[in-house]
Design an enzyme around this catalytic site. Structure first.
Site, PDB file in Angstrom:
ATOM      1  CG  HIS A 278      -0.539   0.285   2.501  1.00  0.00           C
ATOM      2  ND1 HIS A 278      -0.391   1.567   2.969  1.00  0.00           N
ATOM      3  CD2 HIS A 278      -0.220  -0.530   3.537  1.00  0.00           C
ATOM      4  CE1 HIS A 278       0.006   1.537   4.233  1.00  0.00           C
ATOM      5  NE2 HIS A 278       0.134   0.279   4.600  1.00  0.00           N
ATOM      6  CG  ASP A 290       1.889   1.406   8.188  1.00  0.00           C
ATOM      7  OD1 ASP A 290       1.670   0.797   7.130  1.00  0.00           O
ATOM      8  OD2 ASP A 290       1.006   1.662   9.030  1.00  0.00           O
ATOM      9  CD  GLU A 326      -3.362  -0.714   4.840  1.00  0.00           C
ATOM     10  OE1 GLU A 326      -3.280  -1.725   5.569  1.00  0.00           O
ATOM     11  OE2 GLU A 326      -3.088   0.427   5.260  1.00  0.00           O
TER      12      GLU A 326
END
Length: 517
Positions: A278, A290, A326
């Site tokens: 993502h 992340d 996401e």
């Protein structure tokens, strides 16, 4: 990846989870020689991409969230890099319910003693300030049971009648999705909602997640310990609190996935390997672990797959996908899989997912595709994908731990349709155990990524050791699935993995970015 302690479950896990020992023994001899690719995929190349993503975030309000300029700039960089490597790249545009905070949520207990409580907003919470009595649901479980058992807020009858004045419902995490809890509270007449963590092991810290769709009242989170103290005050004579949220929701914001294919036919064009990561961050930070690490690793694998000539030897197509939105509920990958025809969907041979590969307090985690560690297997072929990874790390004499195959990232929509999936993960908000610290180093008792979903998730916090190891493992798996003549089942590449004419889509549960139990 998903919000703090908010899990996604495309499949319902069995209650009896077991802890597995790490894989360390040498794996079986690989069918495909992937050494040239894993040597070409260097940490320095991955870091070059990460530095670009960090620069993009710095220039665009500190984030790369879908629907905001930082995402568009990230997409432009990835697309340019892929096209330069020789790939055909297309945007798959979709609309989604955009959500952001204008300012952080606050929660202040007013009586019987004034104190500020740590909190966070739930995605798609309404905006406003509400001061009033705090009223717990009738079925909060305090003290918490050893295993999850709370059904708080899942039924209308769980709520006491709301006072005539503005009031705040106090609801415990568990069983049903957050959005249903908030909607039931609103229907019962409450003006704001506090959802607190359940209190079982690994369910004690501040909890936040997504409501799945907009709810027109403020909804914030609370830790289990703070909630216990608040409930004690309520039971001792009452408590009041002020909940404040300042949010914006746009139901028709546009974003996109990036899809890249190599412009050459293969022997088995009806067996497409989709490799995904993502591309978006949360609005709160740059999202370099992340999921900049997954993006950068996947991008470098695609680049080196072409440069080393492996693309000329592919037995089946390898499609690289970079998902949008996401962080708001796996929306990009869900849109991609849902939008395919039955015939096109049946040609997806496998999905590999790489989401967070450089956590500071890492564990080398492999998705438990065969269900041997956590009780629920993925679709047929997922166990074989898991073995590709564990064999690789076994030969490298690097320990791995299994991680729950629970749909908490973009492989979730694929397994809903019976598509085999697998991937690697270095950890997010789970706490490192003493056993894991003795194997991997780091600090026991701390979460695997202390910067998860914060402004501190930047390039200075990435662990380059695990980033290199997991990216090599990812490169090995991409080449193995793309070049294997035997296929996942070892009985000839002509064997179909599954036919979607008979596959049933699992019921979708949403709490957290896609589900929460």
């Amino acid at each position: 990846m998903r919000k703090i302690v908010a899990a996604t479950a495309a499949v319902v896990l069995s209650a009896g989870l077991v802890s597995a020992s790490p894989a360390v023994a040498g794996g079986s001899k690989p069918e495909v020689d992937t050494k040239r690719l894993t040597q070409a995929v260097q940490v320095n190349g991955v870091l070059q991409h990460l530095r670009q993503l960090q620069t993009i975030a710095n220039r665009n309000g500190g984030n790369r969230a879908s629907g905001l300029p930082g995402y568009e700039a990230s997409s432009d960089y990835v697309a340019k890099t892929l096209r330069a490597a020789g790939y055909r790249v297309r945007k798959q545009t979709f609309t989604f319910p955009f959500f952001a905070e204008n300012s952080p949520a606050t929660l202040v207990q007013r009586t019987p003693e004034e104190k500020t409580l740590e909190t966070g907003v739930f995605t798609y919470s309404g905006s406003g300030t509400v001061t009033g009595p705090v009223v717990p649901t009738k079925d909060v479980v305090i003290p918490a049971s050893p295993t999850p058992s709370s059904t708080s807020g899942c039924e209308a009858a769980d709520f006491e009648p709301a006072p005539a004045e503005p009031s705040v419902a106090l609801v415990q995490r568990g069983t049903c999705d957050f959005g249903l809890k908030a909607s039931n509270a609103k229907a019962a007449g409450y003006d704001a909602v506090i959802i607190f963590n359940e209190g079982n092991p690994d369910r004690t810290e501040l909890t936040t997640g997504t409501l799945g769709s907009p709810v027109d009242l403020p909804v914030v989170g609370l830790s289990y310990d703070d909630a216990v103290a608040l409930v004690d005050d309520v039971r001792a004579g009452g408590a009041t609190a002020t909940v404040t949220t300042d949010t914006v929701t746009d139901l028709e914001r546009e974003t996109h996935n990036l899809i890249a294919d190599w412009p050459r036919r293969t022997k088995h064009d009806d067996q497409v390997v989709v490799v995904g990561a993502h591309l978006d961050s949360v609005p709160e930070g740059p999202g370099i672990n992340d999921n900049g690490t997954g993006v950068a690793g996947t991008l470098e694998i695609a680049k080196q797959l072409a440069r080393t000539g492996y693309t000329k030897k592919l037995q089946r197509p390898v499609r690289f996908a970079f998902w949008g939105a996401e962080e708001l509920g796996l929306l990009g990958s869900q849109h991609y899989v849902d939008s395919l025809s039955d015939g096109a969907r049946s040609k997806i041979y496998a999905n590999l997912n790489f989401d967070m590969l450089g956590s500071p307090n890492y564990v080398r985690l492999v998705y438990d595709g065969d269900g041997s560690s956590f009780g629920t297997a993925g679709p047929a072929g997922s166990g074989q994908i898991e073995k590709v990874f564990t064999d690789y790390f076994g030969r490298a004499r690097l320990a791995t731990d299994p991680t729950e195959f629970d749909g908490r990232s973009d492989y979730g929509p694929f397994i809903q349709y019976g598509i085999p999936a697998g991937g690697l993960f270095s950890g997010a908000d789970d706490v490192k155990t003493e056993r894991q610290a003795s194997i991997y180093g780091g600090t026991a008792g701390e979460i695997l990524d202390p910067n998860y979903h914060t402004p501190q998730d930047d390039i200075t916090r990435v662990n380059t050791t695990v980033l290199g190891q997991l990216t090599d493992g990812a490169a090995h798996a991409v080449a193995t699935l793309g070049l294997s003549k035997k296929g996942l089942y070892g009985d000839g590449a002509r064997t179909k993995v599954r036919t979607n004419a008979t596959a049933k889509k699992a019921p979708k549960v949403t709490e957290g970015p896609a589900a929460q139990r």
